[in-house]
Design a protein around this motif. Structure first.
Motif, PDB file in Angstrom:
ATOM      1  N   SER A 172      18.745  24.876  44.597  1.00  0.00           N
ATOM      2  CA  SER A 172      18.962  26.235  44.129  1.00  0.00           C
ATOM      3  C   SER A 172      20.316  26.276  43.434  1.00  0.00           C
ATOM      4  O   SER A 172      21.092  25.320  43.482  1.00  0.00           O
ATOM      5  CB  SER A 172      18.962  27.199  45.316  1.00  0.00           C
ATOM      6  OG  SER A 172      20.053  26.882  46.142  1.00  0.00           O
ATOM      7  N   SER A 173      20.603  27.395  42.819  1.00  0.00           N
ATOM      8  CA  SER A 173      21.873  27.528  42.097  1.00  0.00           C
ATOM      9  C   SER A 173      23.059  27.230  43.000  1.00  0.00           C
ATOM     10  O   SER A 173      24.007  26.557  42.612  1.00  0.00           O
ATOM     11  CB  SER A 173      22.008  28.948  41.551  1.00  0.00           C
ATOM     12  OG  SER A 173      20.939  29.204  40.697  1.00  0.00           O
ATOM     13  N   ALA A 174      22.993  27.745  44.245  1.00  0.00           N
ATOM     14  CA  ALA A 174      24.134  27.559  45.148  1.00  0.00           C
ATOM     15  C   ALA A 174      24.376  26.080  45.417  1.00  0.00           C
ATOM     16  O   ALA A 174      25.526  25.619  45.444  1.00  0.00           O
ATOM     17  CB  ALA A 174      23.879  28.296  46.459  1.00  0.00           C
ATOM     18  N   ASP A 175      23.303  25.317  45.614  1.00  0.00           N
ATOM     19  CA  ASP A 175      23.458  23.872  45.851  1.00  0.00           C
ATOM     20  C   ASP A 175      24.097  23.200  44.640  1.00  0.00           C
ATOM     21  O   ASP A 175      24.945  22.323  44.768  1.00  0.00           O
ATOM     22  CB  ASP A 175      22.097  23.221  46.114  1.00  0.00           C
ATOM     23  CG  ASP A 175      21.482  23.717  47.409  1.00  0.00           C
ATOM     24  OD1 ASP A 175      22.238  23.970  48.353  1.00  0.00           O
ATOM     25  OD2 ASP A 175      20.251  23.853  47.452  1.00  0.00           O
ATOM     26  N   LEU A 176      23.660  23.603  43.458  1.00  0.00           N
ATOM     27  CA  LEU A 176      24.200  22.987  42.247  1.00  0.00           C
ATOM     28  C   LEU A 176      25.678  23.317  42.062  1.00  0.00           C
ATOM     29  O   LEU A 176      26.455  22.461  41.649  1.00  0.00           O
ATOM     30  CB  LEU A 176      23.407  23.445  41.010  1.00  0.00           C
ATOM     31  CG  LEU A 176      22.051  22.777  40.805  1.00  0.00           C
ATOM     32  CD1 LEU A 176      21.319  23.434  39.643  1.00  0.00           C
ATOM     33  CD2 LEU A 176      22.216  21.291  40.537  1.00  0.00           C
ATOM     34  N   VAL A 177      26.054  24.542  42.391  1.00  0.00           N
ATOM     35  CA  VAL A 177      27.474  24.904  42.255  1.00  0.00           C
ATOM     36  C   VAL A 177      28.320  24.009  43.147  1.00  0.00           C
ATOM     37  O   VAL A 177      29.342  23.462  42.732  1.00  0.00           O
ATOM     38  CB  VAL A 177      27.710  26.396  42.612  1.00  0.00           C
ATOM     39  CG1 VAL A 177      29.210  26.700  42.650  1.00  0.00           C
ATOM     40  CG2 VAL A 177      27.016  27.299  41.603  1.00  0.00           C
ATOM     41  N   GLU A 178      27.861  23.816  44.371  1.00  0.00           N
ATOM     42  CA  GLU A 178      28.615  22.971  45.306  1.00  0.00           C
ATOM     43  C   GLU A 178      28.674  21.516  44.804  1.00  0.00           C
ATOM     44  O   GLU A 178      29.712  20.849  44.881  1.00  0.00           O
ATOM     45  CB  GLU A 178      27.967  23.050  46.701  1.00  0.00           C
ATOM     46  CG  GLU A 178      28.551  22.121  47.741  1.00  0.00           C
ATOM     47  CD  GLU A 178      30.059  22.285  47.945  1.00  0.00           C
ATOM     48  OE1 GLU A 178      30.613  23.307  47.531  1.00  0.00           O
ATOM     49  OE2 GLU A 178      30.675  21.352  48.500  1.00  0.00           O
ATOM     50  N   LEU A 179      27.550  21.073  44.270  1.00  0.00           N
ATOM     51  CA  LEU A 179      27.491  19.702  43.730  1.00  0.00           C
ATOM     52  C   LEU A 179      28.495  19.526  42.583  1.00  0.00           C
ATOM     53  O   LEU A 179      29.261  18.551  42.536  1.00  0.00           O
ATOM     54  CB  LEU A 179      26.064  19.464  43.233  1.00  0.00           C
ATOM     55  CG  LEU A 179      25.518  18.059  43.125  1.00  0.00           C
ATOM     56  CD1 LEU A 179      25.651  17.301  44.437  1.00  0.00           C
ATOM     57  CD2 LEU A 179      24.038  18.119  42.706  1.00  0.00           C
ATOM     58  N   PHE A 180      28.503  20.467  41.664  1.00  0.00           N
ATOM     59  CA  PHE A 180      29.425  20.379  40.528  1.00  0.00           C
ATOM     60  C   PHE A 180      30.877  20.582  40.977  1.00  0.00           C
ATOM     61  O   PHE A 180      31.778  19.975  40.417  1.00  0.00           O
ATOM     62  CB  PHE A 180      29.041  21.384  39.430  1.00  0.00           C
ATOM     63  CG  PHE A 180      27.999  20.834  38.487  1.00  0.00           C
ATOM     64  CD1 PHE A 180      28.382  20.098  37.380  1.00  0.00           C
ATOM     65  CD2 PHE A 180      26.652  21.021  38.720  1.00  0.00           C
ATOM     66  CE1 PHE A 180      27.433  19.563  36.508  1.00  0.00           C
ATOM     67  CE2 PHE A 180      25.690  20.495  37.864  1.00  0.00           C
ATOM     68  CZ  PHE A 180      26.081  19.760  36.758  1.00  0.00           C
ATOM     69  N   ARG A 181      31.068  21.415  41.992  1.00  0.00           N
ATOM     70  CA  ARG A 181      32.451  21.605  42.473  1.00  0.00           C
ATOM     71  C   ARG A 181      32.991  20.283  43.035  1.00  0.00           C
ATOM     72  O   ARG A 181      34.127  19.885  42.741  1.00  0.00           O
ATOM     73  CB  ARG A 181      32.502  22.703  43.545  1.00  0.00           C
ATOM     74  CG  ARG A 181      33.918  23.152  43.880  1.00  0.00           C
ATOM     75  CD  ARG A 181      33.954  24.058  45.103  1.00  0.00           C
ATOM     76  NE  ARG A 181      33.448  23.418  46.297  1.00  0.00           N
ATOM     77  CZ  ARG A 181      34.100  22.507  47.033  1.00  0.00           C
ATOM     78  NH1 ARG A 181      35.317  22.154  46.690  1.00  0.00           N
ATOM     79  NH2 ARG A 181      33.542  21.964  48.098  1.00  0.00           N
ATOM     80  N   ALA A 213      30.538  28.089  37.179  1.00  0.00           N
ATOM     81  CA  ALA A 213      30.956  28.680  38.449  1.00  0.00           C
ATOM     82  C   ALA A 213      31.856  27.723  39.234  1.00  0.00           C
ATOM     83  O   ALA A 213      32.839  28.141  39.859  1.00  0.00           O
ATOM     84  CB  ALA A 213      29.718  29.030  39.284  1.00  0.00           C
ATOM     85  N   ALA A 214      31.534  26.441  39.186  1.00  0.00           N
ATOM     86  CA  ALA A 214      32.339  25.448  39.913  1.00  0.00           C
ATOM     87  C   ALA A 214      33.753  25.384  39.338  1.00  0.00           C
ATOM     88  O   ALA A 214      34.739  25.299  40.070  1.00  0.00           O
ATOM     89  CB  ALA A 214      31.671  24.075  39.833  1.00  0.00           C
ATOM     90  N   GLY A 215      33.849  25.444  38.014  1.00  0.00           N
ATOM     91  CA  GLY A 215      35.164  25.423  37.371  1.00  0.00           C
ATOM     92  C   GLY A 215      35.987  26.642  37.772  1.00  0.00           C
ATOM     93  O   GLY A 215      37.180  26.537  38.068  1.00  0.00           O
ATOM     94  N   LEU A 216      35.316  27.807  37.828  1.00  0.00           N
ATOM     95  CA  LEU A 216      36.018  29.027  38.245  1.00  0.00           C
ATOM     96  C   LEU A 216      36.482  28.922  39.690  1.00  0.00           C
ATOM     97  O   LEU A 216      37.593  29.340  40.028  1.00  0.00           O
ATOM     98  CB  LEU A 216      35.093  30.242  38.095  1.00  0.00           C
ATOM     99  CG  LEU A 216      34.800  30.712  36.664  1.00  0.00           C
ATOM    100  CD1 LEU A 216      33.823  31.887  36.699  1.00  0.00           C
ATOM    101  CD2 LEU A 216      36.078  31.095  35.937  1.00  0.00           C
ATOM    102  N   ALA A 217      35.627  28.328  40.526  1.00  0.00           N
ATOM    103  CA  ALA A 217      35.985  28.193  41.942  1.00  0.00           C
ATOM    104  C   ALA A 217      37.241  27.341  42.108  1.00  0.00           C
ATOM    105  O   ALA A 217      38.005  27.522  43.051  1.00  0.00           O
ATOM    106  CB  ALA A 217      34.815  27.577  42.715  1.00  0.00           C
ATOM    107  N   LEU A 218      37.437  26.410  41.176  1.00  0.00           N
ATOM    108  CA  LEU A 218      38.625  25.551  41.238  1.00  0.00           C
ATOM    109  C   LEU A 218      39.795  26.163  40.470  1.00  0.00           C
ATOM    110  O   LEU A 218      40.827  25.525  40.279  1.00  0.00           O
ATOM    111  CB  LEU A 218      38.293  24.160  40.679  1.00  0.00           C
ATOM    112  CG  LEU A 218      37.270  23.362  41.509  1.00  0.00           C
ATOM    113  CD1 LEU A 218      36.854  22.087  40.780  1.00  0.00           C
ATOM    114  CD2 LEU A 218      37.850  23.014  42.877  1.00  0.00           C
ATOM    115  N   LYS A 219      39.593  27.391  39.992  1.00  0.00           N
ATOM    116  CA  LYS A 219      40.627  28.151  39.271  1.00  0.00           C
ATOM    117  C   LYS A 219      41.028  27.493  37.944  1.00  0.00           C
ATOM    118  O   LYS A 219      42.166  27.647  37.467  1.00  0.00           O
ATOM    119  CB  LYS A 219      41.862  28.380  40.145  1.00  0.00           C
ATOM    120  CG  LYS A 219      41.573  29.209  41.400  1.00  0.00           C
ATOM    121  CD  LYS A 219      42.875  29.562  42.101  1.00  0.00           C
ATOM    122  CE  LYS A 219      42.721  30.627  43.162  1.00  0.00           C
ATOM    123  NZ  LYS A 219      41.726  30.346  44.198  1.00  0.00           N
ATOM    124  N   ALA A 220      40.077  26.758  37.374  1.00  0.00           N
ATOM    125  CA  ALA A 220      40.323  26.217  36.030  1.00  0.00           C
ATOM    126  C   ALA A 220      40.116  27.340  35.019  1.00  0.00           C
ATOM    127  O   ALA A 220      39.478  28.351  35.323  1.00  0.00           O
ATOM    128  CB  ALA A 220      39.363  25.069  35.751  1.00  0.00           C
TER     129      ALA A 220
END
Ligand code: FE2
Length: 346
Positions: free
Chosen positions: A5-14, A46-53
């Motif tokens: 799901s999207s959430a899994d992918l966000v975590e994977l990319f993060r 979303a992963a990039g945003l989570a890392l504050k990039a």
């Protein structure tokens, strides 16, 4: 099979972006084309945003300079839109990191060199979610492949043999050893997720390569069924022999390419990717899969044909051929023994 799901992918990319050392305030460009996997673009953003990039998405028109479908073939011909857009090029050159989510990537293009020379690091991602998840790199993979590249740098020749009759010697003089580890964490570094491999670009080699049943022909994404013997002279495939369909197909490929650069050998090396699945390719639609499991499998021998950036050969006719069961040695020092990876500090 997990449902990504999207959430899994966000975590994977993060996790992947963290391995690439994306940090707060860095400029991250997500590069895509209209037919890129939209869920990857969203998850990476979303992963990039989570890392504050500082994240920016750029979508360029699709279309490649190759007059064939070029989705996940490995020839890395790039998008013609980038070649024609100084603005897009300068955007990528100005980024700290580019996450390349185009279907084919820029592996063998001159644009890639221009981007990397500007100090941008770049990670190419094209395989399906399960393949990415299974092959998330470990931080220590970089040291593993660097150790292999150091052997190539110090070596004089690479010798590969197999029980089927492969016996090839490649000259490692000025062969530009390199590696892929699925992590792009240094300025000017290009890498590919997933991948864990060591490679060099020998300028010459001689002997023979015998493809055995079960070896893999990329980009056709087929398993070899009948033995094929390739005679190599001065780094070039001089003769193709074999009575089965695969020999005939390779002969036709080179005939149709009508390209004097196509028959030369390109990069060669071995895989170190421990979770790779040789049979992934049999289970996916061809267009959806790059085939990095096959290219990176721990203990394979991977050789290729066509482009050679250090000899100014830029043909798009690029075959990647991973083989099983070979023994690979650098000046007598085995790095792969009968298809099993040999690592001193493993
Ligand atoms: Fe290749």
């Amino acid at each position: 099979m997990p449902n990504f799901s999207s959430a899994d992918l966000v975590e994977l990319f993060r996790r992947e972006l963290e391995l690439c050392k994306v940090t707060e305030g860095e400029q991250l460009v997500i590069l895509a084309e209209p037919s890129s996997r939209s869920e990857y673009v969203e998850a990476a953003f979303a992963a990039g945003l989570a890392l504050k990039a500082r994240v920016l998405q750029a979508v360029l028109p699709g279309g490649s300079p190759v007059p064939l479908p070029s989705s996940r073939t490995g020839s890395g011909a790039g998008l013609t839109a980038l070649d024609g857009s100084p603005l897009a090029l300068s955007l990528l050159q100005g980024a700290d990191m580019v996450l390349d989510l185009t279907n084919e990537g820029f592996i063998h293009t001159e644009s890639l060199g221009k981007i990397l020379r500007a100090g941008t690091r770049m990670l190419f991602v094209a395989d399906p979610p399960e393949v990415l998840a299974r092959n998330v790199p470990a931080a220590e993979d970089k040291a593993r492949v660097q150790a292999g590249a150091a052997l190539l740098r110090a070596g004089r020749e690479l010798h590969v043999v197999s029980p089927h009759g492969t016996d090839l010697v490649a000259d490692l003089t000025d062969a530009h050893p390199g590696f892929q580890c699925g992590i792009a964490d240094d300025p000017g570094r290009w890498d590919h997720w997933p991948s864990t491999m060591v490679l060099a670009w020998p300028k010459t080699s001689s002997g023979q390569i015998v493809l055995a049943p079960g070896d893999i022909l990329l980009p056709f994404k087929t398993y070899v069924r009948d033995e094929v013997t390739l005679t190599i002279e001065n780094g070039r495939i001089d003769k193709i022999a074999g009575r089965g369909a695969d020999a005939r197909m390779l002969e036709l490929f080179f005939e149709d390419a009508n390209d004097k650069e196509a028959r030369f050998l390109s990069h060669m090396g071995w895989g170190l990717m421990r979770n790779a699945d040789w049979f992934a390719m049999a289970l996916y639609d061809r267009e959806s899969l790059m085939g990095m499991d096959a290219r990176g499998l721990a203990g394979n021998f991977l050789f290729s044909t066509g482009p050679h950036p250090f000899m100014d050969r830029h043909t798009h006719n690029h075959l990647d051929i991973p083989m099983r069961g070979c023994t690979v040695a650098i000046d007598g020092h085995k790095v792969v023994d009968n298809g099993t990876l040999v690592e001193e500090n493993a």
